[in-house]
Design a protein around this motif. Structure first.
Motif, mmCIF file in Angstrom:
data_model
loop_
_atom_site.group_PDB
_atom_site.id
_atom_site.type_symbol
_atom_site.label_atom_id
_atom_site.label_comp_id
_atom_site.label_asym_id
_atom_site.label_seq_id
_atom_site.Cartn_x
_atom_site.Cartn_y
_atom_site.Cartn_z
ATOM 1 N N ARG A 122 0.883 -1.428 0.132
ATOM 2 C CA ARG A 122 -0.066 -0.085 0.071
ATOM 3 C C ARG A 122 0.848 1.292 -0.164
ATOM 4 O O ARG A 122 2.237 1.224 0.424
ATOM 5 C CB ARG A 122 -1.088 -0.046 1.311
ATOM 6 C CG ARG A 122 -0.341 -0.141 2.608
ATOM 7 C CD ARG A 122 -1.080 -0.001 3.582
ATOM 8 N NE ARG A 122 -0.477 -0.004 4.801
ATOM 9 C CZ ARG A 122 0.061 1.096 5.555
ATOM 10 N NH1 ARG A 122 -0.174 2.157 5.063
ATOM 11 N NH2 ARG A 122 0.671 1.103 6.773
ATOM 12 N N ARG A 123 0.306 2.405 -0.485
ATOM 13 C CA ARG A 123 1.012 3.570 -0.383
ATOM 14 C C ARG A 123 1.748 3.888 0.893
ATOM 15 O O ARG A 123 1.088 3.866 1.809
ATOM 16 C CB ARG A 123 -0.132 4.748 -0.732
ATOM 17 C CG ARG A 123 0.277 6.161 -0.865
ATOM 18 C CD ARG A 123 -0.588 7.164 -1.397
ATOM 19 N NE ARG A 123 -0.087 8.256 -1.126
ATOM 20 C CZ ARG A 123 -0.822 9.374 -1.658
ATOM 21 N NH1 ARG A 123 -2.129 9.222 -2.506
ATOM 22 N NH2 ARG A 123 -0.434 10.767 -1.480
ATOM 23 N N ARG A 124 3.099 4.258 0.839
ATOM 24 C CA ARG A 124 3.958 4.273 2.203
ATOM 25 C C ARG A 124 4.976 5.429 1.620
ATOM 26 O O ARG A 124 5.336 5.392 0.887
ATOM 27 C CB ARG A 124 4.350 3.138 2.771
ATOM 28 C CG ARG A 124 5.128 2.287 1.748
ATOM 29 C CD ARG A 124 5.615 1.028 2.350
ATOM 30 N NE ARG A 124 6.859 0.579 1.371
ATOM 31 C CZ ARG A 124 7.427 -0.577 1.671
ATOM 32 N NH1 ARG A 124 7.058 -1.122 2.955
ATOM 33 N NH2 ARG A 124 8.205 -1.409 0.903
ATOM 34 N N LYS A 137 4.943 0.513 -10.115
ATOM 35 C CA LYS A 137 4.922 1.453 -8.866
ATOM 36 C C LYS A 137 4.386 2.826 -9.386
ATOM 37 O O LYS A 137 4.558 3.181 -10.345
ATOM 38 C CB LYS A 137 6.535 1.933 -8.208
ATOM 39 C CG LYS A 137 6.871 0.465 -7.558
ATOM 40 C CD LYS A 137 8.548 0.967 -6.967
ATOM 41 C CE LYS A 137 9.088 -0.029 -6.048
ATOM 42 N NZ LYS A 137 8.514 -0.182 -4.677
ATOM 43 N N GLY A 183 4.253 6.614 -7.654
ATOM 44 C CA GLY A 183 4.968 7.683 -6.632
ATOM 45 C C GLY A 183 4.006 8.919 -6.487
ATOM 46 O O GLY A 183 3.192 9.110 -7.544
ATOM 47 N N HIS A 184 3.770 9.291 -5.508
ATOM 48 C CA HIS A 184 2.960 10.482 -5.049
ATOM 49 C C HIS A 184 3.942 11.565 -4.242
ATOM 50 O O HIS A 184 4.497 11.352 -3.123
ATOM 51 C CB HIS A 184 1.809 9.995 -4.199
ATOM 52 C CG HIS A 184 0.876 8.848 -4.740
ATOM 53 N ND1 HIS A 184 -0.195 9.167 -5.625
ATOM 54 C CD2 HIS A 184 1.021 7.383 -4.394
ATOM 55 C CE1 HIS A 184 -0.624 7.992 -5.968
ATOM 56 N NE2 HIS A 184 0.017 7.158 -5.289
ATOM 57 N N SER A 203 1.049 12.589 -9.002
ATOM 58 C CA SER A 203 1.402 11.106 -9.225
ATOM 59 C C SER A 203 2.102 10.815 -10.404
ATOM 60 O O SER A 203 1.890 11.505 -11.353
ATOM 61 C CB SER A 203 0.045 10.436 -9.209
ATOM 62 O OG SER A 203 -0.713 10.713 -8.023
ATOM 63 N N ARG A 206 3.740 7.022 -12.439
ATOM 64 C CA ARG A 206 4.112 5.763 -12.501
ATOM 65 C C ARG A 206 5.319 5.395 -13.234
ATOM 66 O O ARG A 206 5.719 5.856 -14.136
ATOM 67 C CB ARG A 206 2.707 5.092 -13.492
ATOM 68 C CG ARG A 206 2.905 3.545 -13.833
ATOM 69 C CD ARG A 206 1.696 2.951 -14.357
ATOM 70 N NE ARG A 206 1.926 1.783 -15.049
ATOM 71 C CZ ARG A 206 1.079 0.694 -15.153
ATOM 72 N NH1 ARG A 206 -0.017 1.088 -14.657
ATOM 73 N NH2 ARG A 206 1.016 -0.377 -15.424
ATOM 74 N N GLU A 246 5.726 9.296 -1.243
ATOM 75 C CA GLU A 246 5.244 8.029 -1.152
ATOM 76 C C GLU A 246 4.896 7.423 -2.329
ATOM 77 O O GLU A 246 4.757 7.906 -3.401
ATOM 78 C CB GLU A 246 3.625 8.471 -0.723
ATOM 79 C CG GLU A 246 3.492 9.269 0.809
ATOM 80 C CD GLU A 246 2.327 9.431 1.350
ATOM 81 O OE1 GLU A 246 1.311 9.415 0.326
ATOM 82 O OE2 GLU A 246 2.367 9.698 2.568
ATOM 83 N N SER A 247 5.023 5.951 -2.178
ATOM 84 C CA SER A 247 4.823 4.974 -3.121
ATOM 85 C C SER A 247 4.071 3.897 -3.061
ATOM 86 O O SER A 247 4.227 3.343 -1.776
ATOM 87 C CB SER A 247 6.517 4.593 -3.648
ATOM 88 O OG SER A 247 6.546 3.533 -4.723
ATOM 89 N N GLU A 248 3.416 3.010 -4.020
ATOM 90 C CA GLU A 248 2.598 2.104 -3.886
ATOM 91 C C GLU A 248 3.091 1.113 -4.827
ATOM 92 O O GLU A 248 3.688 1.622 -6.168
ATOM 93 C CB GLU A 248 1.246 2.268 -3.893
ATOM 94 C CG GLU A 248 0.969 3.005 -5.398
ATOM 95 C CD GLU A 248 -0.728 3.279 -5.465
ATOM 96 O OE1 GLU A 248 -1.498 2.572 -5.944
ATOM 97 O OE2 GLU A 248 -0.985 4.501 -4.903
#
Length: 294
Positions: A36-38, A54, A56-57, A62, A64, A80-82
């Motif tokens: 999850r996004r972390r 992935k 990234g935010h 955002s 990809r 932040e990345s998921e």
């Protein structure tokens, strides 16, 4: 299975983590399960994903990065990345640190000084972003991975392939970010120098006035430029760096939370715990329990 996936399947041996290659500055990573996004912290470098993707935010934006788009990070960047593995295979990739000496030499060899000179003092490219993974970059990545299977080839051939990857990045869509980093003058380079200083001195008491002075900028100009590059204020950025480094100490060295807090510059363990949980979504104690049970 394509060549990148095939090679990384043998090299990325730690599921849910990263493995150092036999060449300093190159790491392999693997995730079989979605993450999850972390919060994440990337050093300046190039991230190549071979399978899965992935997202990234950063600062309301955002991006990809996947088999078709590698990621360039020009300064140490908390974001932040998921993580999303593929349907039938894990997420696989590698991260290559950027060596500034090599980058500067390449720009000279490629006679890109004119392009670098075009970067004005008011250019504030965000310090992280994706670039298209074309056939030349993919070929360079495959050659690097093949060389890293042998200690002899890793020593003799792999540095040249890393240099080729830098070259391909300088031909890609994030080239201007790299130009700005090596320009040596202008607001982006001034901010980048201060970020390097913060990376080495994050445990010290630092305030915006000190940081602006180190950048040779007014406080207001520094604050604006810093936020354009990192999407964070200087003090928000410093807090994220401290928390990320503290987490590394806890996970990698099994250090107790209060000792990690002290190491990164927190005077109050309770304030550290509050800010840690707010940032990572889990308390230091929960992180430590997860680490011990992994």
């Amino acid at each position: 299975m394509n060549a990148l996936v095939d090679l990384l399947s043998d090299m990325a041996t730690l599921d849910g983590g990263a493995v150092e290659s036999c060449l300093k500055g190159v790491r392999f990573f693997k995730d079989s399960k979605p993450v999850r996004r972390r919060p994440m912290l990337y050093n300046p470098g190039i991230c190549i994903v071979a399978s899965g993707y992935k997202i990234g935010h950063l600062g309301g934006r955002s991006f990809r990065y996947d088999a078709d788009n590698y990621l360039v990070t020009s300064v140490a960047m908390p974001f932040e990345s998921e993580t999303h593995p593929g349907e039938d295979e894990p997420l696989l990739g590698m991260f290559i640190d950027i060596d500034m000496t090599q980058l500067v030499d390449l720009i000279s060899q490629m006679e890109l000084q004119t392009e670098v000179a075009k970067v004005t003092a008011n250019d504030f490219p965000l310090g992280v972003g994706p670039s298209v993974m074309n056939a030349d970059m993919k070929d360079a990545a495959v050659k690097l991975l093949k060389a890293l299977r042998s200690e002899r080839e890793a020593k003799i051939l792999a540095p040249g392939f890393v240099r080729e990857i830098y070259y391909r990045a300088l031909c890609g869509g994030q080239a201007q970010v790299l130009y700005s980093l090596v320009k040596g003058s202008g607001s982006f380079a001034q901010v980048a120098r201060v970020i390097n200083m913060m990376e080495g001195e994050y445990s010290k008491k630092l305030d915006v006035e000190q940081l602006a002075e180190a950048a040779n900028m007014s406080v207001s100009a520094f604050h604006k430029a810093f936020k354009e590059v990192t999407a964070d204020s200087p003090l928000q950025y410093l807090k994220k760096i401290r928390l990320a480094r503290a987490k590394d100490l806890m996970v990698q060295q099994n250090m107790k939370a209060y000792l990690a807090a002290d190491q990164v510059g927190y005077e109050s363990p309770s304030q550290f715990s509050r800010e840690f949980k707010r940032y990572f979504g889990r308390s230091p104690a929960e992180i430590m329990r997860e680490t011990r049970s992994a």
